[in-house]
Design a protein around this motif. Structure first.
Motif, short mmCIF file in Angstrom:
data_model
loop_
_atom_site.label_atom_id
_atom_site.label_comp_id
_atom_site.label_asym_id
_atom_site.label_seq_id
_atom_site.Cartn_x
_atom_site.Cartn_y
_atom_site.Cartn_z
N ILE A 135 0.85 -1.20 0.00
CA ILE A 135 0.00 0.00 0.00
C ILE A 135 0.88 1.25 0.00
O ILE A 135 0.62 2.22 -0.71
N LYS A 136 1.99 1.20 0.75
CA LYS A 136 2.85 2.38 0.89
C LYS A 136 3.71 2.65 -0.34
O LYS A 136 4.40 3.67 -0.40
N ASN A 138 2.59 3.57 -3.03
CA ASN A 138 2.01 4.80 -3.56
C ASN A 138 2.38 5.93 -2.60
O ASN A 138 1.88 5.99 -1.47
N ALA A 143 -2.32 7.35 0.95
CA ALA A 143 -1.91 5.95 0.96
C ALA A 143 -1.17 5.60 2.24
O ALA A 143 -1.37 4.53 2.82
N GLU A 146 -3.69 5.28 5.01
CA GLU A 146 -4.47 4.03 4.91
C GLU A 146 -3.61 2.81 5.22
O GLU A 146 -4.13 1.79 5.68
N ALA A 229 -7.02 4.38 -1.94
CA ALA A 229 -5.78 5.15 -1.74
C ALA A 229 -4.56 4.47 -2.35
O ALA A 229 -3.56 5.14 -2.65
N SER A 230 -4.59 3.15 -2.55
CA SER A 230 -3.39 2.45 -3.03
C SER A 230 -3.44 2.27 -4.55
O SER A 230 -4.44 2.58 -5.19
#
Length: 471
Positions: A135-136, A138, A143, A146, A229-230
């Motif tokens: 996820i991170k 992005n 992101a 989240e 968000a990702s």
């Protein structure tokens, strides 16, 4: 030996992710294809096949889920090749994504093949932690926020699963000793468990943890926020592989719970799933963008799979499971193309694609959108037909026929609301808004074709016969 071969492609992917050249990413879809080879070999072997003593055991259900997950992995790695054409992503982020995707895949192999509750939990935890870093990749504040939310809620969910496992182990230890951690031993001696109440409490807590991880009530929106968000391949991995690994745990635990007390199992899951679908139908009706729409739809389908499974419709559940695992990643990967020229613009999203590639893309996205709402000949049409048939059979055997028929009618009304919303969105994508020229890349198209072929393969007579044999 077989376990080493299964893990080898993921280890190669992990190693390649450290090579600092853009060409390295072209090697990675090849490693995804390579995972198919040992899985196809597993299909040929007599079951149950012990990969590591009593701890990792492959049966037909595991092999089926591994095959589906590997096909999803191939599609995702193909779509990743052109991720930088749609969003801003650095080479470092690319390498990091593949590194953690490899770890994610190793964790899932252990979870899916686990015959030991502890190994199942460790594999799930490994997949959860590696997802945080995916996820991170992005690099936006949303992101990163989240990713933290995912870690917190994921940790709560996985802790509930662990506590449930401890209670289940404690309930069966007097008769099974240390073997009380093994799924097959628990299933074989389920009727002899001396503390059924303790087992059911453990099952309920573990199930709530697994359901929270999949976005069931009361956490219906947390996955939608994360997937929004990702990068969109993360959402495809969530829906096509991670949720499959969680669901296989639910299948294993519920098989034992069914022997302990079937009516308690059915009542608990039915009420939980109905409540989840009730809220999700409302949220889908209000959804304003593709990612949230598909994310919420995924929760609806996982709830249906759980319902069909505990109703005795195991064939329907497995067919629905396979169809969902192919359809949802296909839709999430399509979103990367649909939104690249204007995020959140549903109107006109299916217009403006030129050439044969554009026409095929438009056709496939239309096919996936209509298939996800169970229009025939979608596999979901057949799975829902058989699934509701199993629920009616269950209702006839119960002492609450009218109440159950009423609950099923409510369920059908909720599914109709979701159906109406998807049809309205499809019409808006096709007939409303401006026509802006857009481009789809061949690797993305190839990924979608793979998913379409896999969907068609699901409803062939040999596939149906195999799923019936698993059930």
């Amino acid at each position: 030996m077989m376990l080493s071969i299964l893990l080898l492609p993921a280890l190669v992917m992990f190693g390649v992710s450290f090579i600092h050249t853009p060409n390295a990413r072209k090697v990675l879809p090849v490693t995804s294809f390579a995972i198919l080879i040992p899985i196809v070999e597993l299909f040929r072997l007599a079951k149950p096949y012990r990969l590591w003593g009593d701890y990792l055991v492959a049966d037909d259900l595991d092999t089926y889920i591994l095959l589906i997950s590997s096909i999803v992995g191939i599609g995702v790695t193909l779509a990743l090749l052109t991720l930088d054409k749609h969003v801003e992503v650095t080479e470092t982020a690319y390498r990091r994504f593949y590194r953690f995707f490899a770890l994610f895949w190793i964790g899932l192999i252990f979870s899916i093949l686990a015959n030991h509750m502890g190994i199942y939990w460790i594999g799930l935890e490994m997949a959860t932690l590696s997802t945080v870093y995916m996820i991170k990749t992005n690099h936006t504040p949303a992101a990163h926020k989240e990713a933290w939310n995912y870690m917190i809620v994921g940790a709560i969910a996985i802790s509930l699963v662990l506590f449930g496992i401890i209670l289940i182990y404690a309930s069966a230890k007097p008769v099974l000793g240390e073997d009380a951690m093994l799924f097959d031993a628990l299933l074989g001696r389920a009727k002899d468990i001396p503390s059924p109440f303790l087992f059911e409490m453990g099952f309920a807590i573990a199930t709530v943890g697994m359901f929270v991880k999949m976005g069931f009530f009361p956490m219906n929106l947390w996955i939608a926020h994360i997937e929004r968000a990702s990068f969109y391949p993360v959402a495809a991995l969530f829906s096509g592989i991670l949720e499959s690994a969680v669901m296989v745990g639910f299948f294993r635990f519920s098989q034992i719970a069914e022997v302990v007390n079937r009516s308690h199992l059915f009542g608990f899951i039915f009420i939980y799933a109905l409540l989840t679908i009730f809220i999700v139908a409302f949220l889908i009706y209000r959804a304003k963008d593709f990612m949230r729409l598909f994310s919420l739809s995924g929760i609806e389908h996982m709830a249906l799979i759980a319902l069909f499974w505990v109703s005795g419709g195991t064939f329907a559940a497995l067919l629905h499971f396979g169809a969902h695992a192919f359809l949802k990643p296909a839709l999430f990967l399509s979103t990367g193309v649909l939104e690249s020229q204007g995020r959140y613009h549903i109107a006109g999203a299916l217009r403006g694609y030129k050439g044969k590639g554009g026409a095929i893309f438009g056709f496939l996205v239309s096919l996936f959108l209509l298939a996800i709402i169970s229009l025939p000949p979608s596999p979901m049409f057949f799975s829902e037909l058989y699934g509701f048939g199993a629920m009616i059979d269950m209702a006839k055997q119960s002492h609450n026929l009218l109440a159950m028929i009423g609950a099923m009618l409510l369920l059908l009304i909720l599914l109709s609301v979701i159906f109406y919303r998807f049809v309205a969105i499809y019409q808006s994508m096709k007939y409303e808004g401006e026509t802006i020229e857009k481009k789809v890349h061949s690797s993305e198209l190839f990924a979608l074709v793979i998913f379409a072929v896999a969907l068609l393969a699901l409803i062939t007579p040999p596939s149906m016969a195999f799923l019936r044999s698993v059930a």
